[in-house]
Design an enzyme around this catalytic site. Structure first.
Site, PDB file in Angstrom:
ATOM      1  CG  ASP A 168      -6.467   1.194  -0.021  1.00  0.00           C
ATOM      2  OD1 ASP A 168      -6.200   2.451   0.412  1.00  0.00           O
ATOM      3  OD2 ASP A 168      -5.500   0.364   0.122  1.00  0.00           O
TER       4      ASP A 168
ATOM      5  CG  ASP B 114      -4.036   6.166  -1.973  1.00  0.00           C
ATOM      6  OD1 ASP B 114      -3.189   5.515  -1.964  1.00  0.00           O
ATOM      7  OD2 ASP B 114      -4.525   6.749  -2.942  1.00  0.00           O
TER       8      ASP B 114
ATOM      9  CD  GLU C 284       0.292   6.431   0.513  1.00  0.00           C
ATOM     10  OE1 GLU C 284       1.042   5.336  -0.162  1.00  0.00           O
ATOM     11  OE2 GLU C 284      -0.697   6.595  -0.153  1.00  0.00           O
TER      12      GLU C 284
ATOM     13  CG  HIS D 247       0.263  -1.722  -3.084  1.00  0.00           C
ATOM     14  ND1 HIS D 247       0.181  -1.259  -1.792  1.00  0.00           N
ATOM     15  CD2 HIS D 247      -0.373  -0.613  -3.716  1.00  0.00           C
ATOM     16  CE1 HIS D 247      -0.442  -0.103  -1.911  1.00  0.00           C
ATOM     17  NE2 HIS D 247      -0.812   0.312  -3.154  1.00  0.00           N
ATOM     18  CG  ASP D 248       2.331   1.932  -3.492  1.00  0.00           C
ATOM     19  OD1 ASP D 248       2.001   1.619  -4.603  1.00  0.00           O
ATOM     20  OD2 ASP D 248       1.688   2.773  -2.689  1.00  0.00           O
TER      21      ASP D 248
HETATM   22  C1  NOJ Z   1      -0.688   5.298  -2.984  1.00  0.00           C
HETATM   23  C2  NOJ Z   1      -1.061   3.832  -3.382  1.00  0.00           C
HETATM   24  O1  NOJ Z   1      -0.638   2.964  -2.302  1.00  0.00           O
HETATM   25  C3  NOJ Z   1      -0.346   3.645  -4.706  1.00  0.00           C
HETATM   26  O2  NOJ Z   1      -0.734   2.101  -5.402  1.00  0.00           O
HETATM   27  C4  NOJ Z   1      -1.405   4.519  -5.788  1.00  0.00           C
HETATM   28  O3  NOJ Z   1      -0.640   4.293  -7.083  1.00  0.00           O
HETATM   29  C5  NOJ Z   1      -1.220   5.916  -5.381  1.00  0.00           C
HETATM   30  N1  NOJ Z   1      -1.405   6.192  -3.932  1.00  0.00           N
HETATM   31  C6  NOJ Z   1      -2.315   6.746  -6.211  1.00  0.00           C
HETATM   32  O4  NOJ Z   1      -3.490   6.528  -5.648  1.00  0.00           O
END
Ligand code: NOJ
Length: 582
Positions: A98, A194, A247, A319-320
């Site tokens: 990541d 990210d 992302e 994970h989000d």
């Molecule tokens: C996206 C990540 O997947 C998430 O877990 C994170 O909180 C935010 N970006 C900030 O880095």
């Protein structure tokens, strides 16, 4: 030289803290990963994406990094990481890291220096202002926090402890390149980047529209220099045979193409969000009933939109987001809906990502008190929204929306602490359903979600139509069925596959291959009206959620297919010539 090996691969996402504890301290770690690499391999995936494993104060569980070239002591050492990398490669598993460069931790040495004075070498590494603008952060109220040492405010689009880097500073970009080379030289196989579409902010950081969260996005999403900066980073990866998946929150298809196509291409794939908001308005914290139509439309938009031009990243969990069975499926029909959801996305065109625990059908957790939750955004949402409701009602929102539901320890067995740790307690609550939902149980049950993932991933690898075939959505208005076909072959596809773009062997005389995927969403039994183009054709059931396909021979497709609660059936058409004109 860059090749496109990732197109035929699939990846398993490890959020290490909850994956497997190897040293008995209650926290997942690299030792645990090493122990379980064969398990990961057994799924039939081709690689791992590690959510951040670097040193971090954990304000945002790893996404606040204080040292980009180290390993968090909770997770082990650099030597242990090298061991994992080596063993993964020996097993034929790629390893993707990541890359979190929109922000650092406020405990990163760069920020510690930057906050000291307006003149030092790190003074311009971050965004500083004498007076804050009106931007909101995603996690904690206003996006600016005052720093007495500098008598200025710093920008943080996420938590207070995640100051945004100033990417306009060429020195910062050089730092990013150094970090990339550090990991690439060690042998990693790519990066998941990210919130990469946020790294270039509009000059002067002007006020945005006075609308919470969405307000200022037009000033930092797909910002003025984004392509220029990403191309600089792309030049680094050009020297290695790796991929980059970015992302892109709220990135529409048209914008995504600007990253994924053409001579300025800077990413190989984009993590899109359209299909992750089919039961909510922008965020899971504003829930709506799940709409299968939205799900089909969102996925289809990207399938059609990128066809022949770019490649999709496919996922339904990470994970989000809370667990997908609890959102788009049914906890009551956990097994059936878990498999159906798998079939609904694994056979689309793109590279699938599977999040730890998804393969055994883990579901959301319900913890009694908000203080039992660890995630910064969960806690913030609780203290900000729906304040007129009762605590119980507000907790219901948390149960629907919290990212912590996807971050509970992986359930390996029905034993102590679900087999996750030998410690007295795990670092975070374990889902109470672990006695029945765990890897050991899933291994034993031939009809389990786990076995279905294995079969589905193997099938995807075997069938060129599922890898490269043309996508077509069938019965688009059907509210209970998501059906699509994939067609591969004929001169056009075969010659495209021959090109460097597709990376295959190519055979101009290849016969057309067609696969039909039908997924039933609903608790009540349902009947799918087979579209005319498939009716009466000879086909073989090659996968289904009830295991009827094992040993199934050729059959003539009827006008209707019957399903119980949830369920999926996948057919492969036989000998196209016979079906000509139908
Ligand atoms: C996206 C990540 O997947 C998430 O877990 C994170 O909180 C935010 N970006 C900030 O880095």
């Amino acid at each position: 030289m860059r090749t496109e090996w990732y197109k035929e691969d699939s990846f398993y996402q490890i959020w290490i803290r909850s994956f497997k504890d190897g040293n008995g301290d209650g926290i997942g770690d690299l030792k645990g990963v090493l122990e379980k690499l064969e398990y990961v391999k057994s799924l039939g995936v081709d690689g791992i994406w590690f959510s951040p494993i670097y040193p971090s104060p954990n304000a945002d569980y790893g996404y606040d990094i204080s040292d980009y070239c180290g390993i968090h002591p909770d997770y082990g050492t650099m030597d242990e990481f090298r061991e994992v990398l080596l063993k993964a490669h020996e097993l034929g598993l790629k390893v993707v890291m990541d890359l979190v460069i929109n922000h650092t931790s406020d405990e990163h040495p760069w920020f510690k220096e930057s906050r000291k004075s307006r003149t030092g070498p790190y003074a311009d590494y971050y965004h500083w202002k004498d007076r804050p603008n009106n931007w909101d952060s995603f996690f904690e109220g206003k996006a600016w926090t005052y720093c007495p040492e500098r008598d200025q405010y710093y920008l943080h689009l996420f938590s207070v402890k995640q100051p945004d880097l100033n990417m306009d500073n060429p020195e910062v970009r050089e730092e990013v390149k150094r970090i990339m080379r550090f990991w690439l030289d060690m042998g990693v196989d790519g990066f998941r980047e990210d919130v990469i579409t946020y790294i270039s902010k509009r000059e002067g950081l002007p006020d945005g529209w006075p609308v919470p969260i969405l307000g200022a996005m037009h000033h930092y999403k797909d910002g003025p220099h984004i392509h220029e900066y990403l191309r600089e980073f792309r030049a680094v990866t050009d020297d290695y045979d790796v991929f980059q998946v970015g992302e892109g929150p709220m990135t529409w298809l048209r914008t995504a193409k600007s990253y994924l196509t053409g001579p300025g291409k800077s990413l190989d794939m984009m993590i899109s969000f359209d299909h992750m908001v089919c039961d909510c308005l922008f965020t899971e914290y504003i829930p709506l009933p799940f709409s299968l139509l939205r799900y089909k439309r969102a996925l289809s938009r990207w399938q059609y939109g990128l066809a022949g031009k770019a490649w999709n990243a496919l996922y339904i969990e990470n994970h989000d987001h809370p667990r997908v069975i609890s959102r788009y499926g049914s906890e009551e029909y956990r097994k059936e809906s878990g498999k159906t959801l798998a079939a609904s996305y694994l056979f689309l065109q793109g590279t699938p990502f599977i999040y730890q625990g998804q393969e055994i059908g883990m579901t959301n957790i319900r913890l009694p008190d908000i203080n039992d939750y660890a995630d910064v955004s969960t806690r913030h949402n609780f203290s900000t929204y729906h304040l007129k409701k009762t605590i119980e009602e507000r907790m219901e929102y948390i149960y629907r929306s919290s990212r912590d539901s996807a971050r509970t320890p992986l359930q390996w067995s029905g034993g102590k602490n679900a087999g996750f740790t030998d410690a007295e307690t795990a670092w975070f609550a374990i889902n109470g359903n672990f006695a029945e939902v765990n890897v050991e149980e899933e291994e034993k049950d031939p009809l389990s979600i786990l076995h279905f993932y294995r079969e589905a991933l193997a099938l995807r690898k075997r069938e060129k139509a599922l890898l490269y075939g043309k996508y077509r959505l069938l019965s688009p208005l059907d509210r209970h069925f998501f059906a699509y076909e994939r067609t591969y072959g004929g001169e056009k596809e075969a010659s495209r596959e021959n090109s460097a773009d597709a990376g295959g062997t190519g055979d101009r005389r290849a016969a057309e291959e067609q696969i039909l995927v039908v997924c039933h969403f609903g608790r009540e039994p349902g009947t799918f009206r087979v579209p005319r183009s498939w009716r009466g054709r000879k086909a073989r059931l090659i996968l289904d959620t009830e295991n009827r396909h094992t040993g199934a021979g050729e059959e003539t497709l009827p006008d209707k297919l019957s399903f119980g609660a949830y369920g999926a059936q996948v057919y492969k058409a036989c000998a196209r010539e016979e079906n000509h004109g139908k």
